[in-house]
Design an enzyme around this catalytic site. Sequence first.
Site, PDB file in Angstrom:
ATOM      1  N   LYS A 173       1.009  -1.422   0.197  1.00 39.91           N
ATOM      2  CA  LYS A 173      -0.182   0.067  -0.091  1.00 39.91           C
ATOM      3  C   LYS A 173       0.605   1.084  -0.011  1.00 39.91           C
ATOM      4  O   LYS A 173       0.510   1.868  -0.717  1.00 39.91           O
ATOM      5  CB  LYS A 173      -1.463   0.440   0.868  1.00 39.91           C
ATOM      6  CG  LYS A 173      -1.648   0.821   1.604  1.00 39.91           C
ATOM      7  CD  LYS A 173      -2.611   0.852   2.530  1.00 39.91           C
ATOM      8  CE  LYS A 173      -2.090   2.867   3.641  1.00 39.91           C
ATOM      9  NZ  LYS A 173      -1.436   3.008   4.467  1.00 39.91           N
ATOM     10  N   ASN A 174       1.598   1.049   0.857  1.00 37.29           N
ATOM     11  CA  ASN A 174       2.235   2.755   0.960  1.00 37.29           C
ATOM     12  C   ASN A 174       3.526   2.268   0.130  1.00 37.29           C
ATOM     13  O   ASN A 174       4.151   4.037   0.107  1.00 37.29           O
ATOM     14  CB  ASN A 174       3.273   2.478   2.488  1.00 37.29           C
ATOM     15  CG  ASN A 174       2.347   2.410   3.181  1.00 37.29           C
ATOM     16  OD1 ASN A 174       1.076   2.860   2.814  1.00 37.29           O
ATOM     17  ND2 ASN A 174       3.217   2.599   4.947  1.00 37.29           N
ATOM     18  N   ARG A 181      -3.882  10.623   3.073  1.00 36.68           N
ATOM     19  CA  ARG A 181      -2.149  11.739   2.716  1.00 36.68           C
ATOM     20  C   ARG A 181      -1.432  11.736   1.406  1.00 36.68           C
ATOM     21  O   ARG A 181      -0.889  12.492   2.417  1.00 36.68           O
ATOM     22  CB  ARG A 181      -1.133  11.217   3.814  1.00 36.68           C
ATOM     23  CG  ARG A 181      -2.204  11.085   5.198  1.00 36.68           C
ATOM     24  CD  ARG A 181      -0.399  10.798   6.554  1.00 36.68           C
ATOM     25  NE  ARG A 181       0.459  11.795   5.884  1.00 36.68           N
ATOM     26  CZ  ARG A 181       0.002  13.200   6.698  1.00 36.68           C
ATOM     27  NH1 ARG A 181      -1.702  13.529   7.398  1.00 36.68           N
ATOM     28  NH2 ARG A 181       0.798  14.030   7.227  1.00 36.68           N
ATOM     29  N   CYS A 205      -3.986   8.247   9.462  1.00 40.29           N
ATOM     30  CA  CYS A 205      -4.634   7.542  10.740  1.00 40.29           C
ATOM     31  C   CYS A 205      -4.501   7.966  11.540  1.00 40.29           C
ATOM     32  O   CYS A 205      -3.825   9.092  11.218  1.00 40.29           O
ATOM     33  CB  CYS A 205      -3.839   5.571  10.616  1.00 40.29           C
ATOM     34  SG  CYS A 205      -4.660   4.727   9.821  1.00 40.29           S
ATOM     35  N   ARG A 255       0.999  14.384  12.707  1.00 37.35           N
ATOM     36  CA  ARG A 255       0.922  14.027  11.590  1.00 37.35           C
ATOM     37  C   ARG A 255       0.897  14.822  10.591  1.00 37.35           C
ATOM     38  O   ARG A 255       0.151  15.486   9.875  1.00 37.35           O
ATOM     39  CB  ARG A 255       0.126  13.252  10.562  1.00 37.35           C
ATOM     40  CG  ARG A 255      -0.454  11.664  11.898  1.00 37.35           C
ATOM     41  CD  ARG A 255      -0.362  10.650  10.951  1.00 37.35           C
ATOM     42  NE  ARG A 255      -0.068   9.539  10.123  1.00 37.35           N
ATOM     43  CZ  ARG A 255      -0.088   9.074   8.992  1.00 37.35           C
ATOM     44  NH1 ARG A 255      -1.681   9.061   8.808  1.00 37.35           N
ATOM     45  NH2 ARG A 255       0.790   8.404   8.108  1.00 37.35           N
ATOM     46  N   ASP A 260       4.483   0.086  11.842  1.00 38.63           N
ATOM     47  CA  ASP A 260       3.051  -0.677  11.759  1.00 38.63           C
ATOM     48  C   ASP A 260       2.974  -2.464  11.694  1.00 38.63           C
ATOM     49  O   ASP A 260       2.373  -2.635  12.004  1.00 38.63           O
ATOM     50  CB  ASP A 260       3.096  -0.174   9.668  1.00 38.63           C
ATOM     51  CG  ASP A 260       2.695   0.923   9.277  1.00 38.63           C
ATOM     52  OD1 ASP A 260       1.910   1.959   9.556  1.00 38.63           O
ATOM     53  OD2 ASP A 260       4.253   1.641   9.370  1.00 38.63           O
ATOM     54  N   VAL A 278       7.846   6.490  16.732  1.00 38.79           N
ATOM     55  CA  VAL A 278       8.123   6.712  14.914  1.00 38.79           C
ATOM     56  C   VAL A 278       7.276   7.741  15.423  1.00 38.79           C
ATOM     57  O   VAL A 278       6.920   9.020  15.237  1.00 38.79           O
ATOM     58  CB  VAL A 278       7.497   6.273  14.541  1.00 38.79           C
ATOM     59  CG1 VAL A 278       7.261   6.840  13.091  1.00 38.79           C
ATOM     60  CG2 VAL A 278       8.778   4.675  13.817  1.00 38.79           C
ATOM     61  N   ARG A 311      -8.891   0.249   3.944  1.00 35.02           N
ATOM     62  CA  ARG A 311      -7.361   1.034   2.888  1.00 35.02           C
ATOM     63  C   ARG A 311      -7.059   0.405   2.804  1.00 35.02           C
ATOM     64  O   ARG A 311      -5.596   0.637   2.100  1.00 35.02           O
ATOM     65  CB  ARG A 311      -7.640   1.606   4.374  1.00 35.02           C
ATOM     66  CG  ARG A 311      -8.923   3.713   4.010  1.00 35.02           C
ATOM     67  CD  ARG A 311      -7.393   4.185   4.955  1.00 35.02           C
ATOM     68  NE  ARG A 311      -6.696   4.759   4.863  1.00 35.02           N
ATOM     69  CZ  ARG A 311      -5.506   4.943   5.340  1.00 35.02           C
ATOM     70  NH1 ARG A 311      -5.992   5.386   6.634  1.00 35.02           N
ATOM     71  NH2 ARG A 311      -4.137   5.227   5.131  1.00 35.02           N
TER      72      ARG A 311
HETATM   73  N1  EPU Z   1       6.435  14.200  10.334  1.00 35.85           N
HETATM   74  C1  EPU Z   1       6.636  16.246  11.013  1.00 35.85           C
HETATM   75  N2  EPU Z   1       6.446  17.090   9.741  1.00 35.85           N
HETATM   76  C2  EPU Z   1       6.278  15.559   8.662  1.00 35.85           C
HETATM   77  C3  EPU Z   1       6.013  14.633   7.650  1.00 35.85           C
HETATM   78  C4  EPU Z   1       6.487  14.017   9.257  1.00 35.85           C
HETATM   79  O1  EPU Z   1       7.060  16.152  12.337  1.00 35.85           O
HETATM   80  O2  EPU Z   1       5.974  17.197   8.102  1.00 35.85           O
HETATM   81  C5  EPU Z   1       6.647  13.498  11.735  1.00 35.85           C
HETATM   82  C6  EPU Z   1       5.699  12.180  11.843  1.00 35.85           C
HETATM   83  O3  EPU Z   1       4.183  13.548  12.711  1.00 35.85           O
HETATM   84  C7  EPU Z   1       5.277  11.285  12.463  1.00 35.85           C
HETATM   85  C8  EPU Z   1       6.897  10.745  11.706  1.00 35.85           C
HETATM   86  O4  EPU Z   1       7.196  12.064  11.098  1.00 35.85           O
HETATM   87  O5  EPU Z   1       5.823  11.400  14.253  1.00 35.85           O
HETATM   88  C9  EPU Z   1       7.473   9.945  11.146  1.00 35.85           C
HETATM   89  O6  EPU Z   1       6.372  10.194   9.921  1.00 35.85           O
HETATM   90  P1  EPU Z   1       6.366   9.684   7.973  1.00 35.85           P
HETATM   91  O7  EPU Z   1       6.197  11.356   7.315  1.00 35.85           O
HETATM   92  O8  EPU Z   1       8.044   8.843   7.956  1.00 35.85           O
HETATM   93  O9  EPU Z   1       5.076   9.241   7.996  1.00 35.85           O
HETATM   94  P2  EPU Z   1       4.325   9.291   6.762  1.00 35.85           P
HETATM   95  O10 EPU Z   1       4.834   9.384   5.709  1.00 35.85           O
HETATM   96  O11 EPU Z   1       3.167   9.972   6.991  1.00 35.85           O
HETATM   97  C10 EPU Z   1       4.063   6.435   6.162  1.00 35.85           C
HETATM   98  C11 EPU Z   1       3.264   4.877   5.793  1.00 35.85           C
HETATM   99  C12 EPU Z   1       2.718   5.459   7.601  1.00 35.85           C
HETATM  100  C13 EPU Z   1       3.758   4.873   7.770  1.00 35.85           C
HETATM  101  C14 EPU Z   1       5.258   5.784   8.647  1.00 35.85           C
HETATM  102  C15 EPU Z   1       6.377   5.642   8.404  1.00 35.85           C
HETATM  103  C16 EPU Z   1       2.204   5.939   3.825  1.00 35.85           C
HETATM  104  C17 EPU Z   1       0.439   6.077   2.996  1.00 35.85           C
HETATM  105  N3  EPU Z   1       1.598   6.349   4.982  1.00 35.85           N
HETATM  106  O12 EPU Z   1       3.891   7.474   6.260  1.00 35.85           O
HETATM  107  O13 EPU Z   1       2.254   3.854   7.411  1.00 35.85           O
HETATM  108  O14 EPU Z   1       3.444   3.845   9.175  1.00 35.85           O
HETATM  109  O15 EPU Z   1       5.186   6.257   7.264  1.00 35.85           O
HETATM  110  O16 EPU Z   1       6.708   4.508   7.848  1.00 35.85           O
HETATM  111  O17 EPU Z   1       3.121   5.706   3.467  1.00 35.85           O
HETATM  112  C18 EPU Z   1       0.114   2.888   8.127  1.00 35.85           C
HETATM  113  O18 EPU Z   1       0.694   2.233   6.314  1.00 35.85           O
HETATM  114  O19 EPU Z   1      -0.685   2.789   8.548  1.00 35.85           O
HETATM  115  C19 EPU Z   1       0.728   3.856   7.567  1.00 35.85           C
HETATM  116  C20 EPU Z   1      -0.019   4.785   9.079  1.00 35.85           C
END
Ligand code: EPU
Length: 438
Positions: A23-24, A97, A121, A126, A311, A333, A419
Site C-alpha cells: 500500500k505504501n 495522506r 490514520c 501528523r 506499523d 515513530v 483501506r
Molecule cells: N513528521 C513531521 N512532519 C512532517 C512529516 C512527518 O513531524 O512534515 C513526523 C510524523 O508526525 C511522524 C514521523 O515524522 O512522527 C514519521 O512520519 P513519516 O513522514 O515517516 O510518515 P508518513 O510518510 O506520513 C508513512 C506511511 C505510514 C507509516 C510511516 C512510517 C504512507 C501512506 N504512510 O507515513 O503508514 O507508518 O510512513 O513508516 O506511506 C500505515 O500504513 O498504516 C501507515 C500509517
Amino acid sequence: MNDLLYVNGGTPLNGTITVRGAKNFVSKAMVASLLGEGPSVLRNVPQIRDVGVVTGLLELHGVKVVADEVAGTLHLDPTDVESAHVADIDAHAGSSRIPILFCGPLLHRLGEAFIPDLGGCRIGDRPINYHLDILRQFGAVVDKREQGIHIRAPRRLQGTKISLPYPSVGATEQLLLTAVRAEGITELSGAAIEPEIMDLIAVLQKMGAIISVDTDRVIRIEGVDKLMGYQHTALGDRIEAASWGSAALATGGDITVKGATQPEMMTFLNTFRKVGGEFEVQEDGIRFYHPGGDLNAIVLETAVHPGFMTDWQQPLVVALTQAKGLSIVHETVYENRFGFTDALRGMGATIQVYKECLGGLPCRFGQRNFHHSAVVSGPTPLSAADIEVPDLRGGFSHLIAALAAKGTSTVRGIGLIDRGYEYFQDKLDALGADVSRG
Ligand code: EPU
C-alpha cells in the site's frame, strides 16, 4: 457496504493467503506516473481503498487510469494532465495522506497544485511542515487557505540542499518526486530509506531520473528535463505480511503468506523468532507459525528502517498479550500509537502505557506527555467484546484479538481496514475464521 463484522474467535488461523503490492509504495508509484511524458504500467496492485482514492485524484487531473483488478495491473496515461477544480479535489479531503505528494509533479506539469485537508490514520498529529519546507526550498510559494493549501511555482523549481530533522518517509518521497525534474542537483541528508522508498527510486530511475543513495542516509538527485513512463511490479506488502504473521502467533495458528519476502522483513523475522514464533522462508512466500509451548516476553523499540517498523507494532502487541512475562514496547515513530490498547484491556489484556521512554534510548517524545511506551504482561486469556476500529493497523490488531478471544466479538468500523488490507474477509475465510458481516 456493511461496516460491522461478527467474529467468533478462539480457533487457530491455519492456511495460505497471498499479499500483493505494498500500500505504501503503490500509491506513490501511481503519483510518479504524473511525471512521465508517456503512459506507465504498474503491476501487483492490490484492490484497496487507498488505490481507489489515488485513482480518483489522478483522474481529476486528467490522467487516464485503466485497471485490471483481477490481474492487479494499472495503466496510467498522463498525456492530458490538467488542473482540477478545487471543489472536486476537496471532495477527497480527509480520505488519505497521498494528496500532499501530488505537489512536485503538478508544479512541474502545471505550475500549481491544490492540497485539501489530509486524512490518514489518527495516530499522532501528523504535521506536513517538512513537506512544505521542502517545496519552499525548491522555490515554490505556499499559500495556506481555509479549505486547503495552494502551491505555485513562479518559475522552474531549483535543486537544493536539504537536511531532514527526522527521516520521514513522506517527506523523502516529496523530495524525490520534486527533485527529479527540478533544475540542477538536490542533496537530501537524513533521508528515510524504507524498502518502499527504494522501490520508488527504482521506478523513477526507469523513468529517466538520476538518483544515488549513499550509506549514510544521503540521497543525491540530478534533475533532468523530461521523464518517460515506466513498467514496474510493486514490491510486496511487508506490513500486511507481518500482520498475518502476528495473527498466526496470537491465535496459535499456522499461516503461509505468499508474496511475503525475506529481505524486507528481516527485522520482523528476528523479533518473531525471539517471541517464540517460527517461520520458514519459501520460494514464493513465508510460513509463520506458533510451534506450541510458551511465547517469550521481549523488549521492543520501533524505529525507521532498518529498525522494527511502527506499523508492525500494533499487530505484534496482540501476540505479546499471550507471551509469558513482561514485554516492553517503546514507540518512537508516532507519539500516539497506543490508543488501540484500550480495547485490548477491555478484552482482558494487561497493558499499561507510560509517558517515559522505556526500554531503550530516549526518543523525541520523552518528557512531552505522550503515552508512547507500553508494558504488556502475559499471558492473559482474551474475551470477546464490542470493539470500534480506531485506525488501520490498530483496527487489524483488534481483529486479531477478536480472532484469538473465545466467544463472539462485534467489530465496528471495519471499512477502515479495507483501506490497507485487500480482501481481508476472504482471507479470513480461507484461514478458517468464523466471521460474518453484520
Ligand atoms: N513528521 C513531521 N512532519 C512532517 C512529516 C512527518 O513531524 O512534515 C513526523 C510524523 O508526525 C511522524 C514521523 O515524522 O512522527 C514519521 O512520519 P513519516 O513522514 O515517516 O510518515 P508518513 O510518510 O506520513 C508513512 C506511511 C505510514 C507509516 C510511516 C512510517 C504512507 C501512506 N504512510 O507515513 O503508514 O507508518 O510512513 O513508516 O506511506 C500505515 O500504513 O498504516 C501507515 C500509517
